[in-house]
Design a protein around this motif. Structure first.
Motif, PDB file in Angstrom:
ATOM      1  N   ASN A 167     -31.205  78.246  71.862  1.00 21.10           N
ATOM      2  CA  ASN A 167     -30.974  76.886  72.382  1.00 21.10           C
ATOM      3  C   ASN A 167     -29.871  76.209  71.594  1.00 21.10           C
ATOM      4  O   ASN A 167     -29.005  75.561  72.168  1.00 21.10           O
ATOM      5  CB  ASN A 167     -32.247  76.044  72.227  1.00 21.10           C
ATOM      6  N   LYS A 168     -29.937  76.379  70.261  1.00 19.65           N
ATOM      7  CA  LYS A 168     -28.922  75.764  69.385  1.00 19.65           C
ATOM      8  C   LYS A 168     -27.550  76.351  69.644  1.00 19.65           C
ATOM      9  O   LYS A 168     -26.530  75.768  69.287  1.00 19.65           O
ATOM     10  CB  LYS A 168     -29.301  75.961  67.910  1.00 19.65           C
ATOM     11  N   ALA A 169     -27.519  77.551  70.220  1.00 24.28           N
ATOM     12  CA  ALA A 169     -26.244  78.215  70.515  1.00 24.28           C
ATOM     13  C   ALA A 169     -25.816  77.968  71.967  1.00 24.28           C
ATOM     14  O   ALA A 169     -24.849  78.566  72.445  1.00 24.28           O
ATOM     15  CB  ALA A 169     -26.387  79.717  70.237  1.00 24.28           C
ATOM     16  N   GLY A 170     -26.582  77.115  72.669  1.00 21.27           N
ATOM     17  CA  GLY A 170     -26.232  76.797  74.060  1.00 21.27           C
ATOM     18  C   GLY A 170     -26.485  77.951  75.020  1.00 21.27           C
ATOM     19  O   GLY A 170     -25.816  78.097  76.043  1.00 21.27           O
ATOM     20  N   ILE A 171     -27.476  78.773  74.679  1.00 19.57           N
ATOM     21  CA  ILE A 171     -27.756  79.985  75.475  1.00 19.57           C
ATOM     22  C   ILE A 171     -29.237  80.021  75.881  1.00 19.57           C
ATOM     23  O   ILE A 171     -30.113  79.772  75.053  1.00 19.57           O
ATOM     24  CB  ILE A 171     -27.380  81.253  74.664  1.00 19.57           C
ATOM     25  N   THR A 172     -29.507  80.335  77.140  1.00 20.96           N
ATOM     26  CA  THR A 172     -30.882  80.518  77.627  1.00 20.96           C
ATOM     27  C   THR A 172     -31.299  81.977  77.434  1.00 20.96           C
ATOM     28  O   THR A 172     -30.580  82.883  77.869  1.00 20.96           O
ATOM     29  CB  THR A 172     -30.967  80.189  79.137  1.00 20.96           C
ATOM     30  N   VAL A 173     -32.459  82.168  76.811  1.00 17.84           N
ATOM     31  CA  VAL A 173     -33.012  83.522  76.702  1.00 17.84           C
ATOM     32  C   VAL A 173     -33.816  83.780  77.982  1.00 17.84           C
ATOM     33  O   VAL A 173     -34.916  83.260  78.156  1.00 17.84           O
ATOM     34  CB  VAL A 173     -33.898  83.679  75.448  1.00 17.84           C
ATOM     35  N   VAL A 174     -33.243  84.554  78.869  1.00 18.49           N
ATOM     36  CA  VAL A 174     -33.857  84.838  80.174  1.00 18.49           C
ATOM     37  C   VAL A 174     -34.994  85.842  80.006  1.00 18.49           C
ATOM     38  O   VAL A 174     -36.114  85.626  80.462  1.00 18.49           O
ATOM     39  CB  VAL A 174     -32.779  85.354  81.150  1.00 18.49           C
ATOM     40  N   ASP A 175     -34.692  86.950  79.349  1.00 20.22           N
ATOM     41  CA  ASP A 175     -35.717  87.961  79.065  1.00 20.22           C
ATOM     42  C   ASP A 175     -35.245  88.851  77.928  1.00 20.22           C
ATOM     43  O   ASP A 175     -34.086  88.795  77.522  1.00 20.22           O
ATOM     44  CB  ASP A 175     -36.066  88.788  80.327  1.00 20.22           C
ATOM     45  N   PHE A 176     -36.168  89.639  77.391  1.00 17.56           N
ATOM     46  CA  PHE A 176     -35.791  90.625  76.363  1.00 17.56           C
ATOM     47  C   PHE A 176     -36.856  91.699  76.271  1.00 17.56           C
ATOM     48  O   PHE A 176     -37.995  91.501  76.707  1.00 17.56           O
ATOM     49  CB  PHE A 176     -35.537  89.962  74.995  1.00 17.56           C
TER      50      PHE A 176
END
Ligand code: TMP
Ligand code: ASP
Length: 238
Positions: A167-176
């Motif tokens: 989030n702090k990097a402006g990125i959504t973690v969709v899945d992993f």
């Protein structure tokens, strides 16, 4: 620490023995593969970038109370890791519907479900890593029901922490996808990489894909995108 002979070579990593029987060196390769080796390429500096990203993420998880196999980054593409007994399952954590879930259930990519979804797969690439459930895992003697609940609890914590960091990097973690091992005392330990090779990462501002889907779907700029993920994570951890 002295690196000794090669113990194992996979599609994207090599594992070397060290002079300490409790530790191994994991080396990240520039090779990239998808669809069970049907699609292959070599991306300049990918090993360095996935090692960098995975070292940042696992170091951050260690600092936040998650037991992982990661000890330290030793050089550009190498990590010193604890030896663990590998558990042959994959846990896929999904915050947003995408990839195989969208396909299998005929759903649109991008739907955000109310709950987090945890898939359990058997690690058998000759069978296409099939989806299994808890009862299969127990029947196959892979894990006990108690261990499975610990596995999901750890996966949920990892998801919260990784989501907060990205989030702090402006990125959504969709899945992993993550894999686990057992330490010598029997406890479960996260024993995998967490990098754009094994996660879906979407830019919050543009929706652009910042992960291996760039390779799977021929979107181009794979290396440049991994570099951008690394840069943003370095800033997020400052
Ligand atoms: P999927 O949509 O193909 O099921 O993949 C979900 C996520 O897990 C995606 O981020 C890619 C990752 N993944 C791996 O890293 N290795 C695998 O073998 C599989 C099946 C998925
Ligand atoms: N299981 C798939 C493979 O081995 C994962 C992927 O496409 O990333 O190719």
């Amino acid at each position: 620490m002295k690196q000794m002979e090669l113990l194992y070579e996979g599609k994207s990593k090599q594992i070397f023995k060290t002079d300490n029987p409790d530790n191994v060196v994991v080396r990240f390769k520039d090779d990239i593969t998808a669809f069970y080796d049907i699609k292959r390429a070599n991306i300049l500096n990918k090993g360095r970038l996935t090692c960098d990203i995975s070292s940042m993420v696992l170091g951050y998880l260690n600092d936040n109370g998650i037991n992982t196999h990661f000890i330290e980054r030793v050089d550009d593409d190498g990590q010193l890791c604890r030896v663990v007994e590998h558990v042959p399952v994959e846990v896929i954590v999904r915050n947003v519907v995408a990839g195989s879930m969208a396909k299998r259930l005929d759903m649109e990519e991008g739907i955000v479900p109310e709950n987090t979804i945890f898939d359990l797969c058997l690690r058998r690439s000759d069978l296409g890593d099939p989806l299994i459930n808890d009862h299969h895992a127990v029947a196959l003697g892979l894990l006990s029901y108690e261990e499975l609940s610990e596995l999901y609890e750890m996966s949920a914590k990892i998801n919260s922490l990784v989501t907060e960091l990205y989030n702090k990097a402006g990125i959504t973690v969709v899945d992993f996808k993550i894999e686990f091992g057992r330490a010598t005392d029997g406890s479960l330990v996260l024993a995998d990489e967490l990098s754009p090779d094994t996660c879906r990462l979407w830019d919050k501002a543009t929706g652009e894909r910042m992960d291996k889907d760039r390779f799977r779907r021929d979107l181009g700029s794979v290396g440049e995108t991994y570099e951008e993920v690394a840069k943003r994570l370095h800033n997020a951890l400052k």
